[in-house]
Design a protein around this motif. Structure first.
Motif, PDB file in Angstrom:
ATOM      1  N   THR A  30       0.849  -1.177   0.000  1.00  0.00           N
ATOM      2  CA  THR A  30       0.000   0.000   0.000  1.00  0.00           C
ATOM      3  C   THR A  30       0.895   1.240   0.000  1.00  0.00           C
ATOM      4  O   THR A  30       2.063   1.171   0.399  1.00  0.00           O
ATOM      5  N   PRO A  31       0.373   2.395  -0.428  1.00  0.00           N
ATOM      6  CA  PRO A  31       1.178   3.621  -0.349  1.00  0.00           C
ATOM      7  C   PRO A  31       1.660   3.906   1.062  1.00  0.00           C
ATOM      8  O   PRO A  31       2.767   4.407   1.265  1.00  0.00           O
ATOM      9  N   GLN A  32       0.829   3.566   2.054  1.00  0.00           N
ATOM     10  CA  GLN A  32       1.223   3.796   3.450  1.00  0.00           C
ATOM     11  C   GLN A  32       2.413   2.924   3.835  1.00  0.00           C
ATOM     12  O   GLN A  32       3.321   3.366   4.547  1.00  0.00           O
ATOM     13  N   ALA A  33       2.435   1.675   3.352  1.00  0.00           N
ATOM     14  CA  ALA A  33       3.551   0.777   3.668  1.00  0.00           C
ATOM     15  C   ALA A  33       4.833   1.246   2.987  1.00  0.00           C
ATOM     16  O   ALA A  33       5.915   1.135   3.553  1.00  0.00           O
ATOM     17  N   VAL A  34       4.707   1.765   1.765  1.00  0.00           N
ATOM     18  CA  VAL A  34       5.872   2.309   1.063  1.00  0.00           C
ATOM     19  C   VAL A  34       6.438   3.488   1.845  1.00  0.00           C
ATOM     20  O   VAL A  34       7.640   3.595   2.072  1.00  0.00           O
ATOM     21  N   ASN A  35       5.562   4.384   2.270  1.00  0.00           N
ATOM     22  CA  ASN A  35       6.003   5.568   3.017  1.00  0.00           C
ATOM     23  C   ASN A  35       6.638   5.175   4.343  1.00  0.00           C
ATOM     24  O   ASN A  35       7.625   5.775   4.779  1.00  0.00           O
ATOM     25  N   GLN A  36       6.101   4.158   4.978  1.00  0.00           N
ATOM     26  CA  GLN A  36       6.644   3.705   6.264  1.00  0.00           C
ATOM     27  C   GLN A  36       8.054   3.148   6.092  1.00  0.00           C
ATOM     28  O   GLN A  36       8.950   3.426   6.895  1.00  0.00           O
ATOM     29  N   ALA A  37       8.267   2.362   5.028  1.00  0.00           N
ATOM     30  CA  ALA A  37       9.600   1.800   4.780  1.00  0.00           C
ATOM     31  C   ALA A  37      10.592   2.906   4.454  1.00  0.00           C
ATOM     32  O   ALA A  37      11.742   2.867   4.888  1.00  0.00           O
ATOM     33  N   ARG A  38      10.156   3.900   3.693  1.00  0.00           N
ATOM     34  CA  ARG A  38      11.038   5.023   3.361  1.00  0.00           C
ATOM     35  C   ARG A  38      11.422   5.790   4.623  1.00  0.00           C
ATOM     36  O   ARG A  38      12.591   6.157   4.822  1.00  0.00           O
ATOM     37  N   ALA A  39      10.446   6.048   5.491  1.00  0.00           N
ATOM     38  CA  ALA A  39      10.723   6.773   6.729  1.00  0.00           C
ATOM     39  C   ALA A  39      11.662   5.976   7.634  1.00  0.00           C
ATOM     40  O   ALA A  39      12.534   6.540   8.300  1.00  0.00           O
ATOM     41  N   SER A  40      11.478   4.660   7.665  1.00  0.00           N
ATOM     42  CA  SER A  40      12.339   3.816   8.483  1.00  0.00           C
ATOM     43  C   SER A  40      13.778   3.860   7.973  1.00  0.00           C
ATOM     44  O   SER A  40      14.726   3.928   8.766  1.00  0.00           O
ATOM     45  N   PHE A  41      13.958   3.833   6.648  1.00  0.00           N
ATOM     46  CA  PHE A  41      15.288   3.933   6.062  1.00  0.00           C
ATOM     47  C   PHE A  41      15.951   5.251   6.456  1.00  0.00           C
ATOM     48  O   PHE A  41      17.111   5.276   6.890  1.00  0.00           O
ATOM     49  N   GLU A  42      15.233   6.347   6.316  1.00  0.00           N
ATOM     50  CA  GLU A  42      15.796   7.659   6.628  1.00  0.00           C
ATOM     51  C   GLU A  42      16.188   7.757   8.102  1.00  0.00           C
ATOM     52  O   GLU A  42      17.263   8.275   8.444  1.00  0.00           O
ATOM     53  N   GLU A  43      15.333   7.245   8.975  1.00  0.00           N
ATOM     54  CA  GLU A  43      15.628   7.308  10.409  1.00  0.00           C
ATOM     55  C   GLU A  43      16.883   6.501  10.750  1.00  0.00           C
ATOM     56  O   GLU A  43      17.729   6.955  11.537  1.00  0.00           O
ATOM     57  N   LYS A  44      17.033   5.333  10.139  1.00  0.00           N
ATOM     58  CA  LYS A  44      18.204   4.502  10.425  1.00  0.00           C
ATOM     59  C   LYS A  44      19.486   5.147   9.918  1.00  0.00           C
ATOM     60  O   LYS A  44      20.534   5.049  10.563  1.00  0.00           O
ATOM     61  N   VAL A  45      19.410   5.791   8.747  1.00  0.00           N
ATOM     62  CA  VAL A  45      20.594   6.466   8.213  1.00  0.00           C
ATOM     63  C   VAL A  45      21.021   7.586   9.150  1.00  0.00           C
ATOM     64  O   VAL A  45      22.219   7.769   9.438  1.00  0.00           O
ATOM     65  N   ARG A  46      20.068   8.365   9.630  1.00  0.00           N
ATOM     66  CA  ARG A  46      20.391   9.466  10.541  1.00  0.00           C
ATOM     67  C   ARG A  46      20.989   8.957  11.855  1.00  0.00           C
ATOM     68  O   ARG A  46      21.978   9.505  12.357  1.00  0.00           O
ATOM     69  N   LYS A  47      20.421   7.901  12.402  1.00  0.00           N
ATOM     70  CA  LYS A  47      20.931   7.363  13.665  1.00  0.00           C
ATOM     71  C   LYS A  47      22.313   6.740  13.467  1.00  0.00           C
ATOM     72  O   LYS A  47      23.195   6.878  14.324  1.00  0.00           O
ATOM     73  N   ALA A  48      22.497   6.047  12.339  1.00  0.00           N
ATOM     74  CA  ALA A  48      23.808   5.457  12.059  1.00  0.00           C
ATOM     75  C   ALA A  48      24.856   6.547  11.888  1.00  0.00           C
ATOM     76  O   ALA A  48      25.997   6.407  12.346  1.00  0.00           O
ATOM     77  N   GLY A  49      24.469   7.643  11.226  1.00  0.00           N
ATOM     78  CA  GLY A  49      25.402   8.755  11.052  1.00  0.00           C
ATOM     79  C   GLY A  49      25.802   9.371  12.371  1.00  0.00           C
ATOM     80  O   GLY A  49      26.990   9.659  12.613  1.00  0.00           O
ATOM     81  N   ALA A  50      24.825   9.571  13.259  1.00  0.00           N
ATOM     82  CA  ALA A  50      25.129  10.137  14.573  1.00  0.00           C
ATOM     83  C   ALA A  50      26.014   9.203  15.382  1.00  0.00           C
ATOM     84  O   ALA A  50      26.950   9.638  16.068  1.00  0.00           O
ATOM     85  N   THR A  51      25.738   7.908  15.293  1.00  0.00           N
ATOM     86  CA  THR A  51      26.542   6.922  16.014  1.00  0.00           C
ATOM     87  C   THR A  51      27.983   6.927  15.524  1.00  0.00           C
ATOM     88  O   THR A  51      28.937   6.910  16.323  1.00  0.00           O
ATOM     89  N   PHE A  52      28.155   6.960  14.204  1.00  0.00           N
ATOM     90  CA  PHE A  52      29.505   6.966  13.646  1.00  0.00           C
ATOM     91  C   PHE A  52      30.269   8.217  14.040  1.00  0.00           C
ATOM     92  O   PHE A  52      31.432   8.152  14.451  1.00  0.00           O
ATOM     93  N   LEU A  53      29.623   9.370  13.907  1.00  0.00           N
ATOM     94  CA  LEU A  53      30.315  10.610  14.230  1.00  0.00           C
ATOM     95  C   LEU A  53      30.686  10.668  15.713  1.00  0.00           C
ATOM     96  O   LEU A  53      31.757  11.150  16.075  1.00  0.00           O
ATOM     97  N   TYR A  54      29.803  10.183  16.567  1.00  0.00           N
ATOM     98  CA  TYR A  54      30.149  10.158  17.994  1.00  0.00           C
ATOM     99  C   TYR A  54      31.364   9.260  18.222  1.00  0.00           C
ATOM    100  O   TYR A  54      32.299   9.623  18.949  1.00  0.00           O
ATOM    101  N   GLY A  55      31.352   8.077  17.596  1.00  0.00           N
ATOM    102  CA  GLY A  55      32.491   7.167  17.747  1.00  0.00           C
ATOM    103  C   GLY A  55      33.779   7.781  17.240  1.00  0.00           C
ATOM    104  O   GLY A  55      34.851   7.543  17.800  1.00  0.00           O
ATOM    105  N   ALA A  56      33.671   8.599  16.170  1.00  0.00           N
ATOM    106  CA  ALA A  56      34.866   9.230  15.624  1.00  0.00           C
ATOM    107  C   ALA A  56      35.362  10.370  16.494  1.00  0.00           C
ATOM    108  O   ALA A  56      36.565  10.632  16.566  1.00  0.00           O
ATOM    109  N   MET A  57      34.445  11.048  17.182  1.00  0.00           N
ATOM    110  CA  MET A  57      34.809  12.247  17.937  1.00  0.00           C
ATOM    111  C   MET A  57      35.129  11.983  19.407  1.00  0.00           C
ATOM    112  O   MET A  57      35.720  12.828  20.077  1.00  0.00           O
ATOM    113  N   CYS A  58      34.730  10.820  19.915  1.00  0.00           N
ATOM    114  CA  CYS A  58      34.912  10.566  21.348  1.00  0.00           C
ATOM    115  C   CYS A  58      36.277   9.969  21.667  1.00  0.00           C
ATOM    116  O   CYS A  58      36.515   9.535  22.790  1.00  0.00           O
ATOM    117  N   ASP A  59      37.159   9.893  20.668  1.00  0.00           N
ATOM    118  CA  ASP A  59      38.513   9.399  20.862  1.00  0.00           C
ATOM    119  C   ASP A  59      38.545   7.900  21.151  1.00  0.00           C
ATOM    120  O   ASP A  59      39.495   7.384  21.747  1.00  0.00           O
TER     121      ASP A  59
END
Length: 244
Positions: A148-177
């Motif tokens: 359904t269009p709603q399921a497509v939108n949900q999967a897209r939102a889930s992808f975006e959220e994971k990318v943002r969280k992964a990016g924050a996790t990586f940057l923290y790991g890089a900056m925390c020494d």
């Protein structure tokens, strides 16, 4: 086909090759945390062609002056028929693709496929959610159900959220020494190789210039992260010294 059941071109980024095929499965059998969101997906549309009774159909088709009916045209949109992404994965099973991704990334197979489709089917007014959902099995070989269009939108939102969280996790790991500069280089190299492999599987042909440009952008960001991290550590040490 690699060890995870993916049909892919020969590439340095391909982890291994194996001709063994995985068990038959569908998106409805997802074993990851996003499986619940697939409960709303619509089943593949049934064949809507009407058939006439044998005798009546024969009489009508043989009537003089009545042309034979034209073959029914496909109801699949032209741009869907011409879509060439993921063709290198014909025969791959969802579970194998999902396993491959979960071993190397945070995203699921459906999130990967739909994120790419949302990018390719973006228009000036938005993303063609309905077209993606209704034609999902035709667009992506390892997806077997319509969405359904709603399921497509949900999967897209889930992808975006994971990318943002992964990016924050990586940057923290890089900056925390936590990592040394050499260890961060290793992390970036491994991440780049996985990303390039996924692009190759999608059918994206990266030129040497494009690859070098992407690597330079990443390296530039990493240099800024390291400099910011060093400044923070120096500031923290200076504050600690002044307090003493």
């Amino acid at each position: 086909m690699d060890e995870d059941g993916l049909n892919v071109p020969d590439s340095d980024a391909d982890p291994a090759t194996d001709s063994a095929a995985g068990p038959d499965s569908s998106v409805g059998a997802e074993s990851d945390a996003d499986a619940a969101s697939d409960a709303d997906t619509a089943s593949t549309e049934a064949d809507g062609t009407d058939e006439t009774d044998g005798a009546d159909g024969a009489d009508e088709s043989s009537m003089p002056g009545v042309p034979d009916p034209e073959p029914e045209e496909s109801d699949v949109p032209e741009d869907v028929q011409k879509y060439a992404r993921f063709k290198k994965m014909d025969g791959a099973q969802y579970d194998r693709v999902n396993e491959f991704l979960r071993d190397r990334t945070y995203i699921t197979a459906r999130e990967w496929a739909i994120a790419r489709l949302c990018s390719d089917f973006r228009t000036e007014t938005g993303v063609e959610m309905t077209k993606i959902g209704e034609n999902l099995p035709e667009l992506v070989p390892f997806m077997t159900d319509t969405y359904t269009p709603q399921a497509v939108n949900q999967a897209r939102a889930s992808f975006e959220e994971k990318v943002r969280k992964a990016g924050a996790t990586f940057l923290y790991g890089a900056m925390c020494d936590f990592f040394t500069a050499e260890e961060l280089d290793d992390v970036m190299y491994e991440s780049t190789e996985v990303a390039k492999f996924l692009l190759e599987v999608e059918g994206v042909d990266l030129s040497v210039e494009e690859e070098l440009e992407a690597e330079e952008r990443i390296s530039s960001v990493m240099r800024e992260v390291r400099e910011a991290s060093e400044e923070l550590r120096e500031q923290d040490e200076a504050e600690s010294t002044s307090e003493d």
